[in-house]
Design an enzyme around this catalytic site. Structure first.
Site, PDB file in Angstrom:
ATOM      1  N   ARG A 186       0.837  -1.200   0.000  1.00 48.58           N
ATOM      2  CA  ARG A 186       0.000   0.000   0.000  1.00 48.58           C
ATOM      3  C   ARG A 186       0.874   1.253   0.000  1.00 48.58           C
ATOM      4  O   ARG A 186       0.577   2.229  -0.694  1.00 48.58           O
ATOM      5  CB  ARG A 186      -0.942   0.004   1.203  1.00 48.58           C
ATOM      6  CG  ARG A 186      -2.077  -0.992   1.100  1.00 48.58           C
ATOM      7  CD  ARG A 186      -2.933  -0.984   2.367  1.00 48.58           C
ATOM      8  NE  ARG A 186      -3.627   0.279   2.558  1.00 48.58           N
ATOM      9  CZ  ARG A 186      -4.305   0.598   3.660  1.00 48.58           C
ATOM     10  NH1 ARG A 186      -4.349  -0.249   4.671  1.00 48.58           N
ATOM     11  NH2 ARG A 186      -4.917   1.757   3.760  1.00 48.58           N
ATOM     12  N   CYS A 245      -1.100   6.442   8.807  1.00 51.42           N
ATOM     13  CA  CYS A 245      -1.485   5.115   8.308  1.00 51.42           C
ATOM     14  C   CYS A 245      -2.641   5.283   7.338  1.00 51.42           C
ATOM     15  O   CYS A 245      -2.680   6.253   6.588  1.00 51.42           O
ATOM     16  CB  CYS A 245      -1.854   4.181   9.471  1.00 51.42           C
ATOM     17  SG  CYS A 245      -3.252   4.753  10.461  1.00 51.42           S
TER      18      CYS A 245
END
Length: 289
Positions: A186, A245
């Site tokens: 990611r 995050c």
């Protein structure tokens, strides 16, 4: 010393078992799961939880006027919600979750962001508690309302402007380091984001430290191993750092890990990639750090 820091922010299942029912102790089940998991922390709480625990829903105790997921509420809203959970000023708070260590870190950080200092995470969480054959309860909690005072500690919350400034000054002496807790695919932009509408990639200048690397069998690694991971990710935890995050949950695991190694005042970017990745006017990078 690292051991002292660790004992301040983590408590063992032995300790909690010995203190069940103690006055002044609040036990908080902070279980939350990604939408793709098809699990409900609230429903699982009703099925079984540590005796005396109350359920803290990070999606409900949030700024629901914001279109970003589970953003911090204002102090008044947080105080009101926490009072109803029977958590009051001066209590020791122990937070756990049903994974071992995931969303508990988020609620640990939320309490700290609103001024609570005596708050810790249960090492190993509910899985360790269950594996040891310890007692559980079921059904709804019925706490007695208490007085709780919330004062936002801005030093623990990073805004979009804070992160934009840190990104622009990445590598400059004194500038905060950005540490992204998402998985490596990611971070690199090799995978689509789980939330629709988000770009794939990372904040320019950020370093990648996947939160899952910090945990073994639901437990945070010891401080010396965490320090080695920090160094391997290319950042110095003794210097100013902002964690980020996907939506502000796993970034709190990095903040907790840093706290156990002696760096307690680490701000979390609450909006995280859910905010940054949504904004086409903000720069984005792909590939490794």
């Amino acid at each position: 010393m690292p051991g002292e820091a660790e004992s301040k922010y983590l408590v063992s299942t032995d300790w909690l078992a010995e203190h069940l029912g103690a006055p002044g102790l609040a036990i908080v089940d902070a279980s939350w799961h990604l939408p793709t998991a098809n699990r409900s922390g609230g429903a699982e709480f009703l099925e079984r939880h540590i005796p005396g625990a109350v359920y803290f829903d990070i999606d409900a105790i949030a700024d629901n006027s914001n279109n970003l997921p589970h953003m911090l509420p204002d102090p008044v809203a947080f105080s009101s919600a926490v009072r109803k959970l029977g958590i009051g000023d001066g209590m020791k708070i122990v937070v756990y979750d049903s994974v071992g260590l995931f969303s508990a870190a988020r609620v640990w950080w939320m309490f700290r962001a609103f001024g609570v200092r005596d708050v810790a995470v249960l090492d190993g969480g509910l899985p360790k508690w269950l594996a040891e054959g310890r007692p559980v309860a079921e059904g709804e909690a019925r706490p007695q309302s208490r007085h709780f005072t919330a004062r936002l500690d801005h030093a623990l919350v990073a805004s979009l402007d804070d992160v934009r400034a840190a990104s622009a000054k990445a590598g400059v002496a004194g500038a905060p380091q950005l540490v992204d807790a998402r998985s490596a695919p990611r971070f690199r932009g090799d995978e689509l984001e789980p939330r629709p509408g988000l770009r794939s990639g990372h904040i320019p200048g950020a370093r990648n430290l996947p939160w899952s690397d910090l945990i073994v069998e639901g437990r945070l690694l010891p401080p010396e191993k965490l320090a080695a991971l920090f160094a391997g990710a290319g950042f110095d935890p003794s210097k100013p750092t902002i964690t980020t995050c996907g939506s502000g949950v796993s970034a709190c695991i990095v903040a907790l890990a840093m706290a156990t190694t002696g760096r307690s005042a680490v701000p979390v970017y609450d909006g995280s990639w859910a905010e940054w990745g949504l904004r086409s006017d903000l720069p984005m990078a792909k590939g490794p750090a």
